[in-house]
Design an enzyme around this catalytic site. Structure first.
Site, short mmCIF file in Angstrom:
data_model
loop_
_atom_site.label_atom_id
_atom_site.label_comp_id
_atom_site.label_asym_id
_atom_site.label_seq_id
_atom_site.Cartn_x
_atom_site.Cartn_y
_atom_site.Cartn_z
N LYS A 47 0.89 -1.24 -0.09
CA LYS A 47 0.17 -0.07 0.07
C LYS A 47 0.74 1.19 0.12
O LYS A 47 0.29 2.45 -0.07
CB LYS A 47 -1.07 0.03 1.12
CG LYS A 47 -1.78 -1.28 1.18
CD LYS A 47 -2.85 -1.10 0.03
CE LYS A 47 -3.96 -2.27 0.25
NZ LYS A 47 -4.94 -2.45 -0.97
N SER A 261 -3.22 -12.48 4.32
CA SER A 261 -3.58 -12.27 3.02
C SER A 261 -2.59 -12.64 1.92
O SER A 261 -2.94 -13.20 0.91
CB SER A 261 -4.09 -10.84 2.74
OG SER A 261 -3.25 -9.96 3.06
#
Length: 300
Positions: A47, A261
């Site tokens: 991110k 994830s």
């Protein structure tokens, strides 16, 4: 002399081959599985790319200026990345996140100077997103909106995709990514398909009832606006227990200490490797495992 700033260290992350976890069957099929280590970014996740892209481009458009307050709903990694970039570039940062997400994430955001608002876990990310929009309407700050901001996926079109193509020398056949905001898979898919339409793009989603931080199966009303289903060739479900087991295996067998994830995406990549031949399969290792220690996934 000219020196790097912390912004200059975002991107160009390593691409590493799994050596011990892939099965004998996958090796006999001449398949290679590669993980892109996005935890090597300065704020610890993929991110960082989107956070820098969204803030710099909003500045360039004149939408924000240093001193402004930015608001974002986040499950963790985007919030940490935005908090880092905001402090570098002179913004106040308010982050909304469900109360059940890991303590390490909250502490990381706070370390960068962000204000954190915890929302009820029963409302999930949907409630956090709704509250962020209300705060913006009330004049409390400006939302960058990772879920609808095209500069999220553009970051991956301009950097992540080209890096994967470069480092595999154009041999990549399959790309696997967890799907949260979908920015990573949208941007990488667009770039790779422009290079070779045959590259197969695979999205990892949680099985029904599984809660895996960073990946979601969104209700239709909350589907990220940047998502375009035509850019994903197939989706594969992964259970929470399988993702957590794979996180432990990656650390214990490959020395790759990653989040849940990322491990879910790896589990899908391994599943694909049992079905294909002569494949180069790349999955995104989207963050580091140290921000999940309090969850009990990595017992001492």
């Amino acid at each position: 002399m000219s020196y790097l700033t912390i912004e200059d260290t975002i991107g160009n992350t390593p691409l590493v081959q799994l050596k011990r976890i892939p099965s004998d069957a996958a090796r006999q099929r001449n398949n290679i599985i590669l993980g892109k280590l996005e935890g090597n970014n300065p704020a610890g996740s993929v991110k960082d790319r989107a956070a820098l892209s969204m803030i710099k481009r909003a500045e360039a458009r004149g939408d924000i200026k240093p001193g402004d307050t930015l608001i974002e709903a986040t499950s963790g990694n985007t919030g940490i990345a935005l908090a880092m970039v905001a402090t570098i570039r002179g913004y106040k940062m308010v982050l909304l996140m469900p109360e059940n997400l890991s303590e390490e994430r909250r502490q990381s955001m706070a370390a960068y100077g962000a204000k954190i608002i915890l929302t009820p876990k029963t409302g999930g990310m949907e409630y956090a997103r709704d509250l962020a929009q209300k705060m913006e309407k009330d004049g409390e700050g400006i939302i960058l909106d990772q879920f609808a901001n095209p500069n999220n996926s553009l970051a991956h079109y301009e950097t992540t995709g080209p890096e994967i193509w470069r480092d595999t020398k154009g041999t990549i056949t399959h790309f696997v990514s967890a799907m949260g905001t979908t920015g990573t898979i949208m941007g990488v898919s667009r770039y790779l398909k422009e290079q070779n339409q045959a590259v197969c793009i695979i999205g990892a989603q949680p099985e029904e009832g599984s809660q895996i931080p960073g990946i979601r199966k969104w209700p239709e009303a909350y589907m990220p606006k940047i998502y375009d289903g035509t850019r994903v060739d197939q989706t594969e479900s992964v259970s929470q227990s399988a993702a957590e087991r794979m996180a432990r295996r990656l650390a214990n067998e490959e020395g790759i200490f990653c989040g849940i994830s990322a491990a879910g995406a790896c589990a899908v990549a391994l599943r694909i490797s049992e079905q294909v031949e002569n494949a180069t399969i790349v999955f995104i290792v989207c963050d580091r495992g140290d921000r999940y220690l309090s969850t009990g996934v990595f017992p001492a």
